[in-house]
Design a protein around this motif. Structure first.
Motif, PDB file in Angstrom:
ATOM      1  N   CYS A 101       0.875  -1.224  -0.044  1.00 55.97           N
ATOM      2  CA  CYS A 101      -0.116  -0.013  -0.073  1.00 55.97           C
ATOM      3  C   CYS A 101       0.783   1.128  -0.019  1.00 55.97           C
ATOM      4  CB  CYS A 101      -0.893   0.088   1.187  1.00 55.97           C
ATOM      5  SG  CYS A 101      -1.800   1.480   1.208  1.00 55.97           S
ATOM      6  N   LYS A 150      -0.025   4.289   0.574  1.00 54.07           N
ATOM      7  CA  LYS A 150      -0.113   5.139   1.607  1.00 54.07           C
ATOM      8  C   LYS A 150       0.297   4.645   3.003  1.00 54.07           C
ATOM      9  CE  LYS A 150      -4.369   7.849   2.860  1.00 54.07           C
ATOM     10  NZ  LYS A 150      -5.722   7.707   2.795  1.00 54.07           N
ATOM     11  N   CYS A 151       0.012   3.585   3.394  1.00 49.69           N
ATOM     12  CA  CYS A 151       0.421   3.200   4.640  1.00 49.69           C
ATOM     13  C   CYS A 151       1.524   2.096   4.868  1.00 49.69           C
ATOM     14  CB  CYS A 151      -0.751   2.610   5.397  1.00 49.69           C
ATOM     15  SG  CYS A 151      -1.264   0.843   4.791  1.00 49.69           S
ATOM     16  N   HIS A 188      -7.345  -3.543   6.444  1.00 49.24           N
ATOM     17  CA  HIS A 188      -6.752  -2.364   5.760  1.00 49.24           C
ATOM     18  C   HIS A 188      -7.961  -1.160   5.463  1.00 49.24           C
ATOM     19  CE1 HIS A 188      -4.542  -1.054   2.047  1.00 49.24           C
ATOM     20  NE2 HIS A 188      -4.028  -0.268   3.092  1.00 49.24           N
ATOM     21  N   CYS A 225      -7.298   1.715   3.930  1.00 46.10           N
ATOM     22  CA  CYS A 225      -6.842   2.623   2.472  1.00 46.10           C
ATOM     23  C   CYS A 225      -7.689   2.360   1.216  1.00 46.10           C
ATOM     24  CB  CYS A 225      -5.356   2.606   2.201  1.00 46.10           C
ATOM     25  SG  CYS A 225      -4.443   3.076   3.508  1.00 46.10           S
TER      26      CYS A 225
HETATM   27 ZN   LIG Z   1      -2.744   1.364   3.263  1.00 50.04          ZN
END
Ligand SMILES: [Zn+2]
Length: 228
Positions: free
Chosen positions: A130, A132-133, A149, A151
């Protein structure tokens, strides 16, 4: 004890080598690390191999043997090594046998992680991260969902540019090169094969079991005579 670990790309060999090192307080030997070390220290060997590596060509067995000799002759690692990704061919394996004898050490066991090639393909090609994270998923084995998750799906990126063909080709190369080495250790009665399709923890349990049984024998030499 000295341990040698084998496993195809994607089998999690590196992770298991690190686990063994931590749990049994051993020292990991990876020829890649040894080569990088020589280069960064600008040693004679390091300067010689720098060009070769930059050009993408292979480092000769002779250089690898010299590096391994350096480690085996170092008293502080005496009988405390985990070999990860070495020996890479039968010649290197036979040279290792000679060095082990020369420095009065022994190979305690050789562990091979066996993973079905279709599983390896899915492990490598299904890997997602991911953006983003940073969480890591696998679309086949551990898909991202609302429970694990938060996102959006658009942040999931494939980590590998490999295709099924390249993964299978790497696997075949590994098997072709490694089988003769495994047979060599089988003849010496040192080979333990582990089914590597289960999770990291289960595999490490099996490895621990093998090593612990060796330690038990090492600690009770009086039992040794009953073994054969
Ligand atoms: Zn994520």
């Amino acid at each position: 004890m000295n341990i040698i670990l084998f496993g195809p790309p994607g089998a999690g060999k590196g992770t298991q080598a690190d686990n063994i090192v931590k749990s049994f307080k051993l020292h990991k030997v990876s020829t890649g690390d040894l080569l990088r070390d020589e280069i960064s220290k600008k040693t004679e060997i390091g300067n010689k191999i720098k060009d070769k590596i930059e050009k993408g060509s292979f480092v000769s067995d002779e250089v690898i043997n010299d590096l391994i000799k350096k480690v085996l002759s170092d008293k502080k690692y005496n009988n405390r090594l985990v070999f990860d990704g070495y020996p890479r061919n039968l010649l290197q394996a036979k040279n290792l046998d000679l060095l082990i004898d020369k420095y009065n050490q022994k190979i305690s066991c050789v562990i091979s992680l066996n993973v079905d090639k279709e599983i390896l393909v899915k492990r490598i090609l299904g890997r997602q991260i991911c953006a983003k994270c940073g969480l890591i998923f696998n679309e086949y084995f551990k898909p991202s969902n609302e429970n694990n998750h938060s996102c959006e799906k658009k942040f999931l990126l494939k980590r590998s540019d490999d295709t099924k063909e390249t993964v299978l080709k790497r696997y075949k190369t590994y098997i072709d090169k490694t089988l003769p080495i495994l047979n060599h250790y089988k003849r010496l009665n040192l080979l333990h094969e582990i089914e590597g399709k289960t999770g990291i923890d289960e595999i490490f349990d099996k490895i621990t079991h093998i090593i612990a049984s060796l330690e038990a024998w090492l600690c009770k030499p009086s039992l040794y005579k009953y073994r054969n």
